[in-house]
Design a protein around this motif. Structure first.
Motif, PDB file in Angstrom:
ATOM      1  N   THR A   1     -14.946  58.535  91.935  1.00 51.87           N
ATOM      2  CA  THR A   1     -15.327  58.882  90.563  1.00 51.87           C
ATOM      3  C   THR A   1     -14.254  58.430  89.583  1.00 51.87           C
ATOM      4  N   THR A   2     -13.002  58.657  89.956  1.00 48.66           N
ATOM      5  CA  THR A   2     -11.903  58.266  89.078  1.00 48.66           C
ATOM      6  C   THR A   2     -11.971  56.777  88.762  1.00 48.66           C
ATOM      7  N   ILE A   3     -12.150  55.963  89.806  1.00 48.19           N
ATOM      8  CA  ILE A   3     -12.146  54.512  89.595  1.00 48.19           C
ATOM      9  C   ILE A   3     -13.386  54.088  88.808  1.00 48.19           C
ATOM     10  N   LEU A   4     -14.515  54.713  89.098  1.00 46.89           N
ATOM     11  CA  LEU A   4     -15.736  54.291  88.405  1.00 46.89           C
ATOM     12  C   LEU A   4     -15.748  54.743  86.947  1.00 46.89           C
ATOM     13  N   LYS A   5     -15.176  55.915  86.655  1.00 51.42           N
ATOM     14  CA  LYS A   5     -15.383  56.490  85.326  1.00 51.42           C
ATOM     15  C   LYS A   5     -14.148  56.522  84.423  1.00 51.42           C
ATOM     16  N   LEU A   6     -12.966  56.448  84.967  1.00 50.93           N
ATOM     17  CA  LEU A   6     -11.797  56.730  84.124  1.00 50.93           C
ATOM     18  C   LEU A   6     -10.945  55.496  83.816  1.00 50.93           C
ATOM     19  N   ARG A   7     -11.486  54.302  83.983  1.00 56.00           N
ATOM     20  CA  ARG A   7     -10.685  53.113  83.677  1.00 56.00           C
ATOM     21  C   ARG A   7     -10.430  53.028  82.175  1.00 56.00           C
ATOM     22  N   THR A   8      -9.271  52.508  81.832  1.00 51.43           N
ATOM     23  CA  THR A   8      -8.863  52.490  80.433  1.00 51.43           C
ATOM     24  C   THR A   8      -9.646  51.431  79.660  1.00 51.43           C
ATOM     25  N   TYR A   9      -9.383  51.369  78.353  1.00 46.13           N
ATOM     26  CA  TYR A   9     -10.112  50.445  77.488  1.00 46.13           C
ATOM     27  C   TYR A   9      -9.977  49.006  77.967  1.00 46.13           C
ATOM     28  N   GLY A  10     -11.091  48.315  78.062  1.00 46.34           N
ATOM     29  CA  GLY A  10     -11.052  46.889  78.384  1.00 46.34           C
ATOM     30  C   GLY A  10     -10.971  46.592  79.858  1.00 46.34           C
ATOM     31  N   MET A  11     -10.794  47.635  80.696  1.00 40.58           N
ATOM     32  CA  MET A  11     -10.647  47.341  82.129  1.00 40.58           C
ATOM     33  C   MET A  11     -12.013  47.287  82.801  1.00 40.58           C
ATOM     34  N   GLY A  12     -12.649  46.101  82.720  1.00 41.40           N
ATOM     35  CA  GLY A  12     -13.887  45.891  83.461  1.00 41.40           C
ATOM     36  C   GLY A  12     -13.559  45.812  84.939  1.00 41.40           C
ATOM     37  N   TYR A  13     -14.597  45.749  85.772  1.00 43.76           N
ATOM     38  CA  TYR A  13     -14.332  45.703  87.205  1.00 43.76           C
ATOM     39  C   TYR A  13     -13.513  44.470  87.585  1.00 43.76           C
ATOM     40  N   ALA A  14     -13.737  43.357  86.878  1.00 40.26           N
ATOM     41  CA  ALA A  14     -13.018  42.127  87.210  1.00 40.26           C
ATOM     42  C   ALA A  14     -11.623  42.103  86.598  1.00 40.26           C
ATOM     43  N   ARG A  15     -11.196  43.223  86.005  1.00 46.49           N
ATOM     44  CA  ARG A  15      -9.817  43.292  85.498  1.00 46.49           C
ATOM     45  C   ARG A  15      -9.046  44.406  86.189  1.00 46.49           C
ATOM     46  N   MET A  16      -9.629  44.960  87.234  1.00 43.55           N
ATOM     47  CA  MET A  16      -8.952  46.037  87.955  1.00 43.55           C
ATOM     48  C   MET A  16      -7.897  45.445  88.874  1.00 43.55           C
ATOM     49  N   PRO A  17      -6.699  46.025  88.936  1.00 41.43           N
ATOM     50  CA  PRO A  17      -5.728  45.544  89.930  1.00 41.43           C
ATOM     51  C   PRO A  17      -6.349  45.605  91.323  1.00 41.43           C
ATOM     52  N   ILE A  18      -5.966  44.660  92.195  1.00 43.61           N
ATOM     53  CA  ILE A  18      -6.646  44.534  93.486  1.00 43.61           C
ATOM     54  C   ILE A  18      -6.443  45.784  94.346  1.00 43.61           C
ATOM     55  N   PHE A  19      -5.316  46.484  94.165  1.00 46.24           N
ATOM     56  CA  PHE A  19      -5.127  47.722  94.933  1.00 46.24           C
ATOM     57  C   PHE A  19      -6.233  48.728  94.602  1.00 46.24           C
ATOM     58  N   CYS A  20      -6.647  48.752  93.337  1.00 47.86           N
ATOM     59  CA  CYS A  20      -7.715  49.686  92.964  1.00 47.86           C
ATOM     60  C   CYS A  20      -9.038  49.274  93.594  1.00 47.86           C
ATOM     61  N   TRP A  21      -9.254  47.960  93.709  1.00 47.54           N
ATOM     62  CA  TRP A  21     -10.463  47.496  94.395  1.00 47.54           C
ATOM     63  C   TRP A  21     -10.455  47.940  95.862  1.00 47.54           C
ATOM     64  N   THR A  22      -9.330  47.757  96.535  1.00 51.12           N
ATOM     65  CA  THR A  22      -9.289  48.162  97.946  1.00 51.12           C
ATOM     66  C   THR A  22      -9.415  49.683  98.050  1.00 51.12           C
ATOM     67  N   ALA A  23      -8.839  50.398  97.074  1.00 54.12           N
ATOM     68  CA  ALA A  23      -8.964  51.857  97.081  1.00 54.12           C
ATOM     69  C   ALA A  23     -10.423  52.252  96.884  1.00 54.12           C
ATOM     70  N   LEU A  24     -11.111  51.539  95.984  1.00 50.60           N
ATOM     71  CA  LEU A  24     -12.529  51.832  95.762  1.00 50.60           C
ATOM     72  C   LEU A  24     -13.315  51.612  97.049  1.00 50.60           C
ATOM     73  N   ALA A  25     -13.074  50.470  97.704  1.00 50.03           N
ATOM     74  CA  ALA A  25     -13.799  50.165  98.946  1.00 50.03           C
ATOM     75  C   ALA A  25     -13.518  51.239  99.990  1.00 50.03           C
ATOM     76  N   SER A  26     -12.245  51.621 100.117  1.00 45.31           N
ATOM     77  CA  SER A  26     -11.848  52.603 101.104  1.00 45.31           C
ATOM     78  C   SER A  26     -12.514  53.953 100.830  1.00 45.31           C
TER      79      SER A  26
END
Lengths: 278, 659
Positions: free
Chosen positions: B210-235
């Motif tokens: 939920t945090t990753i899907l809903k609480l990203r800061t301004y301008g942080m689209g999915y393709a601007r997320m640091p890769i650690f957050c992507w792996t955290a999302l997958a995990s």
């Protein structure tokens, strides 16, 4: 109990299944090493060459995408896996444990029962049985049907290839063949409790004539495998001596398959006695 | 009154468990006495135990993981010494009933209490900072998750003192784990500990997703997320999908054991293979739950210490997400030897190998991230390089095991043991250490001792190769796993080499403690500012340690390496800082004891269920419900951070950064 030592296991195959499996193992390793070794070497070279103190190294602070490189990066593992996937698919079919071996020799049927903690081998066509000692003729295909009277085990003779689970209430099939006379160690490869480490057996491979002699001598031991001697055998015990039975109850294997649960009550009593020590 | 519990449960007649439990009790008592004597209890209660700050909770997860690493490693040392001596006719010093508990506890602790806990801790600490959030989506739930994990860990360790642990291996395969074959309380300890910790993991997975899907800061689209957050999302997506399977599977085994059901028994139509399918339907994704965040750590570390963006960012996302999907389609490769038939084995063999494609892509991308970089050989990068070299070997043996005919001779052998330690130590543990060293200065404002850090790395690397390469060979020689002794004298020399390797890793673990103590004592001279590594992502744009609210203003982001770009553009970071009249002050949730209290009663309930003390179990459950009801009817929730607090913090962090 005399158990032979072995020094080379699956790398010293003694039958067609084990030889084919070793070939697959070695070929696949070589194919993968052709990618793995360069990756390891490049990792070390790149990290070392591009160290901060090396001023001859070119710094590309923004280089993070290259179409051709991406293509290479996805292609190499894909090609390797396509190739290995073929090996896996064909190998699974060629070496399926339940697939009968083609041979001119007469196949030998053996029924295998894993007990706590020993192996029972029943020869239905010969009317004999043995414990912790699987005697077979060299060069003849073995048709094994396996089950467990208690928990799960895995029947495995490393030098003859493929292992397979033995499961209560179920029958698995395994086809093996030994090419040369000799004594090959066998074991359970699936943890099965207190006496697991001693759940070893000898696979004794004999020349055809010797095997015939062994059948004759076994038939003379005057030790029958019937309901009562089986009940005795089925009790949990470790380091059981190799035993021979001169006659068998023809339906015993099927009874074990169908009635594995019947032993529970007895087992529970046994285990409760042994459980005092954590 | 006390169910099955009696004085017989205390191991008074067995020297090894008795000494072990005495050490545990003395250790815990000593820590408690010290804490109370020094008057630290109010501070610990206020600032840590009841804290709902994701950074504090992340730190507590990692502390728990490190403590459990020591427990799990003591088990490993006992196994390795046993196998180094128990050759030929020798039986060693650990009888089977004790040895079998040790390897079961080792596996359970290392996967659930070290691997999971460490990775969840890192994700908890880092993810909100990297996506520019002030906390996770549900901060109090986060505290509940952590304390439930700790409750599970406590219950496992309690079995050392009162009763026994499972002797069934770390996945407790039935029918061995059924009442008929394991009538003791060991399996019950295992089941209830994992049920409690499993609920914690699931809640934490929901929270971070939920945090990753809903609480990203301004301008942080999915393709601007640091890769650690992507792996955290997958995990965390995997946690949400997989952990209910674990809970249900263990639940069915509990029904078998407690209420006489027959899901997995030998009799009355039960089928143990259903358990084995289900447990691996959780178990294989679990491997990637551990592995994916570690991949994320390495991506962050390699890119930071090469001073370059990650090569093939989009490729990496694709690879991560395809691993996430594929991990659910390979479970049967854990039991090719069941006799499922050629088509089934062939299918699952190929599916398993396909995972090697995205994983291979990742390795190549890390390689090209190094290429053209300015590589700084700091400790986190050493871990990453050690990982790249070690992990490809583990990957290779993994693909070998995925070929069904090869697996027929390698299954359950020491080759398999070597393989998964190769990927779990070389992947997850190296990743955990890399992340720990990398983000430590962010969490505490001072760095860890570098030379000790490098010594720890070399101990683990050399120790790993010495401990596990012999196991590959032994597996090929026909040695199987979980043996308590063996008759082949020819295996003994390799077993001794493996023991030497384990001793070297032990040295690495001891040095980890030494490094922590040395670094804390010298913290004044080791102080660093917000950005000690020349970092690239948002967490480095704020002070170390960050304020409780992380960001005064939520930052605006235009790329995955947003902080790096800000530094490149010469725009001072302070330009992003707040204008006090312009923004509403941040709010942070109040501390809450609900997590700790829930976990306290969860331990009581779990213990009571293990020993069949019905009244105590009902009381415990009731108290948990009451705790939640009291919490649900609370009057206050969030606290507004006063501008005075912010100014004080700014002033103090500015002062510490200039000194």
């Amino acid at each position: 109990m005399q158990l032979s030592e072995w020094h080379s296991g699956v790398l010293d195959p003694q039958g067609p299944i084990a030889i084919a499996e070793r070939t697959i193992l070695l070929n696949s390793t070589v194919i993968m090493l052709m990618v793995i070794v360069p990756v390891i070497v490049l990792t070390l070279i790149f990290a070392w060459w591009f160290r901060t103190s090396n001023h001859r190294a070119r710094y590309l602070p923004d280089w993070s995408y290259s179409g051709p490189m991406e293509l290479v990066v996805w292609s190499i593992p894909t090609l390797v896996i396509l190739f290995l996937g073929g090996i896996a698919w064909i190998g699974s079919h060629e070496l399926d444990p339940s697939k009968p071996l083609t041979s001119n020799a007469t196949p030998l049927d053996v029924e295998v029962v894993s007990l706590d903690w020993k192996w029972l081998f029943i020869y239905p066509s010969l009317g004999i049985a043995s414990v912790n000692r699987l005697v077979v003729p060299a060069g003849a295909p073995l048709r094994l049907r396996l089950t467990s009277a208690t928990v799960m085990n895995s029947f495995f003779i490393p030098q003859l290839g493929s292992q397979i689970y033995t499961m209560a209430g179920m029958v698995t099939k395994l086809n093996l063949q030994a090419d040369h006379a000799g004594i090959y160690p066998g074991l359970s490869a699936q943890f099965s409790g207190q006496g697991f480490s001693d759940m070893r057996f000898d696979a004794v491979v004999m020349q055809t004539t010797q095997f015939a002699q062994w059948i004759e001598t076994t038939k003379k031991v005057d030790h029958a495998l019937n309901t009562s001697s089986y009940a005795q055998l089925a009790r949990p015990s470790v380091q059981v001596d190799q035993t021979l039975f001169s006659s068998i109850d023809a339906h015993l294997f099927d009874e074990v398959v169908n009635g594995a649960g019947m032993l529970h009550t007895m087992q529970t009593v046994q285990n409760n006695a042994a459980v005092a020590a954590p | 009154m006390l169910g099955k519990l009696s004085w017989a449960a205390i191991p008074l007649h067995q020297p090894i468990p008795l000494v072990a439990s005495a050490v545990v009790i003395v250790g815990i008592t000593a820590v408690l006495v010290l804490v109370i004597y020094k008057g630290w209890l109010p501070y610990l209660w206020r600032e840590w135990i009841t804290s709902v700050d994701h950074k504090r909770i992340g730190v507590m997860y990692i502390v728990l993981a490190l403590i459990m690493l020591m427990r799990g490693f003591i088990d490993a040392m006992m196994m390795r010494t046993q196998l180094a001596v128990a050759a030929g006719s020798a039986q060693g010093y650990l009888p089977p009933e004790h040895y079998n508990q040790i390897f079961s506890a080792h596996g359970t602790i290392m996967i659930f209490m070290v691997g999971m806990t460490f990775m969840v801790g890192l994700m908890n600490f880092v993810v909100p900072l990297q996506i520019g959030a002030r906390d996770v989506a549900f901060p109090v739930l986060n505290s509940v998750s952590f304390w439930l994990t700790a409750a599970g860990a406590l219950l496992i360790n309690l079995s050392l003192v009162v009763g026994e642990f499972a002797r069934t291996g770390w996945l407790a395969y039935p029918p061995l784990s059924e009442l008929a074959y394991s009538p003791g309380v060991g399996v019950d300890y295992y089941l209830w500990a994992l049920q409690i910790a499993g609920v914690g993991s699931l809640l934490s997975g929901i929270n971070l997703t939920t945090t990753i899907l809903k609480l990203r800061t301004y301008g942080m689209g999915y393709a601007r997320m640091p890769i650690f957050c992507w792996t955290a999302l997958a995990s965390n997506l995997l946690i949400i999908a997989a952990f209910p399977i674990l809970t249900a599977t263990l639940g069915m085994l509990l029904l078998d054991r407690y209420l006489g059901f027959h899901f997995f028994t030998n009799d009355f139509g039960g089928n143990a293979m259903m358990y084995i399918n289900l447990i691996w339907a959780w178990g294989h994704p679990e491997v990637y739950i551990l592995m994916l965040p570690a991949f994320g750590v390495f991506s962050a570390v390699i890119s930071t210490f090469s001073s370059k963006p990650l090569f093939g960012y989009r490729s990496m996302i694709m690879a991560t997400m395809s691993i996430c999907m594929l991990s659910f389609m390979v479970w049967l490769h854990h039991f090719f030897t069941m006799g499922a038939g050629a088509d089934v084995n062939g299918f699952f063999g190929i599916m398993t190998m396909i995972i090697a494609v995205p994983t291979g892509v990742k390795v190549f991308n890390w390689l090209f991230t190094l290429y053209g970089g300015r590589v700084r050989f700091e400790t986190p990068l050493l871990w990453a390089l050690g990982f790249m070299i070690t992990f490809v070997i583990g990957g290779m043996t993994g693909v070998l095991l995925a070929i069904p005919p090869a697996d027929f001779v390698l299954h359950n052998s020491l080759f398999l043991i070597a393989h998964f330690h190769n990927v779990i130590i070389g992947g997850v543990m190296f990743g955990a250490y890399a992340g720990y060293t990398f983000w430590f200065p962010k969490a505490f404002g001072f760095t860890l001792h570098e030379r000790l850090g490098k010594a720890i790395f070399w101990c683990w690397l050399i120790g790993f190769y010495l401990a596990f390469m012999p196991l590959y060979i032994l597996g090929l020689m026909g040695a199987t796993r979980r043996m308590q002794h063996y008759s082949e004298m020819s295996w003994q020399p390799l077993m001794v080499v493996a023991l030497v390797g384990a001793v070297i890793i032990l040295l690495g673990i001891i040095l980890t403690v030494v490094q922590l103590v040395v670094s804390i004592r010298a913290r004044q001279s080791r102080k660093v500012g917000g950005d000690p590594w020349n970092g690239r992502t948002l967490e480095w744009s704020i002070s170390s340690p960050p304020p409780s609210y992380n960001f005064i203003d939520l930052p605006q982001v235009s790329a995955p390496d947003s902080f790096w770009l800000t530094k490149q553009s010469d725009k001072p970071i302070s330009d992003q800082h707040h204008d006090p009249d312009d923004v509403t002050p941040p709010t942070i949730p109040s501390p809450s004891a609900v997590g700790f209290v829930t976990a306290f009663f969860a331990v009581i309930t779990g213990f009571a269920l293990v020993w069949h003390i019905d009244w105590m179990a009902i009381m415990g459950l009731l108290c948990i419900v009451i705790t939640w009801l009291v919490y649900a009817w609370r009057n206050s929730d969030d606290n507004e951070v006063s501008s005075q607090t912010i100014e004080t913090f700014d002033a103090s962090s500015a002062k510490s950064q200039t000194t």
